[in-house]
Structures are given as structure tokens and as C-alpha cells.
Design an enzyme around this catalytic site. Sequence first.
Site, short mmCIF file in Angstrom:
data_model
loop_
_atom_site.label_atom_id
_atom_site.label_comp_id
_atom_site.label_asym_id
_atom_site.label_seq_id
_atom_site.Cartn_x
_atom_site.Cartn_y
_atom_site.Cartn_z
N GLY A 1 87.56 46.87 31.66
CA GLY A 1 86.91 47.89 30.85
C GLY A 1 87.93 48.58 29.97
N GLN B 1 91.58 54.99 24.69
CA GLN B 1 92.77 54.29 25.20
C GLN B 1 93.52 53.55 24.09
OE1 GLN B 1 90.46 52.45 28.68
NE2 GLN B 1 92.54 52.58 29.46
N CYS C 1 94.13 51.39 36.24
CA CYS C 1 93.76 51.66 34.85
C CYS C 1 94.83 51.09 33.93
CB CYS C 1 93.64 53.17 34.66
SG CYS C 1 93.28 53.66 32.98
N LEU C 2 94.39 50.51 32.81
CA LEU C 2 95.36 49.95 31.86
C LEU C 2 96.25 51.05 31.27
CD1 LEU C 2 92.99 47.48 29.98
CD2 LEU C 2 94.73 46.89 31.68
N HIS D 1 84.44 55.16 35.63
CA HIS D 1 85.85 55.24 35.25
C HIS D 1 85.99 55.33 33.72
CE1 HIS D 1 90.19 53.79 35.69
NE2 HIS D 1 89.95 53.63 34.40
N GLU D 2 85.24 54.47 33.01
CA GLU D 2 85.37 54.44 31.54
C GLU D 2 84.78 55.71 30.91
OE1 GLU D 2 87.36 52.37 30.35
OE2 GLU D 2 87.43 51.10 32.12
N HIS E 1 87.17 58.45 30.90
CA HIS E 1 88.12 58.37 29.79
C HIS E 1 87.58 59.14 28.58
CE1 HIS E 1 91.38 55.76 31.00
NE2 HIS E 1 90.57 54.84 31.45
NI NI Z 1 91.06 53.26 32.70
#
Ligand code: NI
Length: 170
Positions: free
Chosen positions: A46, A51, A93-94, A135-136, A139
Site C-alpha cells: 500500500g 508518502q 511501513c515503507l 494503515h494507509e 497516513h
Molecule cells: Ni505506511
Amino acid sequence: MAILTILTFPHPILRRKAEQVTRFDDELKQLAADMAETMYEAPGVGLAANQIGVPRQLIVIDISREEGEKKYFVLVNPVITNGEGCEVDEEGCLSVLEYTAKVKRFTKIHVTAQELDGKTFGFDAEDRFARIIQHEIDHLHGKLFIDRISSLKRNLYKKKLKKILRSEAA
Ligand code: NI
């Protein structure tokens, strides 16, 4: 298509609340396609627009990776309208380098969102899919999963990150 740079904690844009998307044009479609490509390249399941430095309410998600096909969802202006149950599971998370932690999330959610053409739709999600969406959407609110763990763990992570960044700079 383009691979975009994924910003990492503590970059300030990750803390900014994303703005509602109001223009459903080709630029938005291109942004979503680029985000999907960036997510596959990472690789991740995701990605939220902030991000990659764009504070707009747009996320891409792919949970079909296991089957080897690239089929992703795009959610524009997503809102969780109902949540039930509660489950603790590991998240990464990225944008949060070299760290995972157990995070509490709803097991089942109802989401309303818009498609890339502006059409509104709603759906239910469960388990891992529900977790990724939560989670997204976090963000988009300027929130990271490390905000949902104890301050003790978060501080340990911050120390660890400093070390990682120092060794990278050296
Ligand atoms: Ni993330």
C-alpha cells in the site's frame, strides 16, 4: 509511468494532513499509476500520496501480490464509516525504515471512497485488507503506525533510526 521517491520518517510531509481531492482529471490518474508502480518497485502492499510528497487524499493498495498478478485498488478521499472487532498484528511501513511492531486495528471496517473518475462507492473489508486500509488512511491524517505503539517502543525506534542514519551517512 514513473517511480517516485518514498519519503521516510521523520520527513515533515508525512505529518501533514492530506487535502481532499476535488479534481478527477488525467493528472490524478497519472499520479495513481505512478504511485502503483512505486509501490510495486518498493515492494509494498500500500502507498499513500503523502508518502511521495503529495498531500492529497489518495491511496493505492494491492493485496493480490501472492497470486502474482498486479491488481491494485485506488481509493480517493477514503473514509472509514464503521469499524468493529479488534486485532493486534505486526505492521511495517515503507516510510518507517527497518522497523515493525504490533499494532491494534479494527478487524472489520466499512469504507466509503471515490474512484478516479469521482464516482462514490462503499465496501466492507476484513482482516489483512482492513488493516492495510486503516494503515494507509492513517497516513492521510499525518499519522504513522509508530504513533500507535507505546512511547517507550517509539523512543527506542527513534534511537535505532538515528544510528541507522548515522551509519548511512558515514
Ligand atoms: Ni505506511
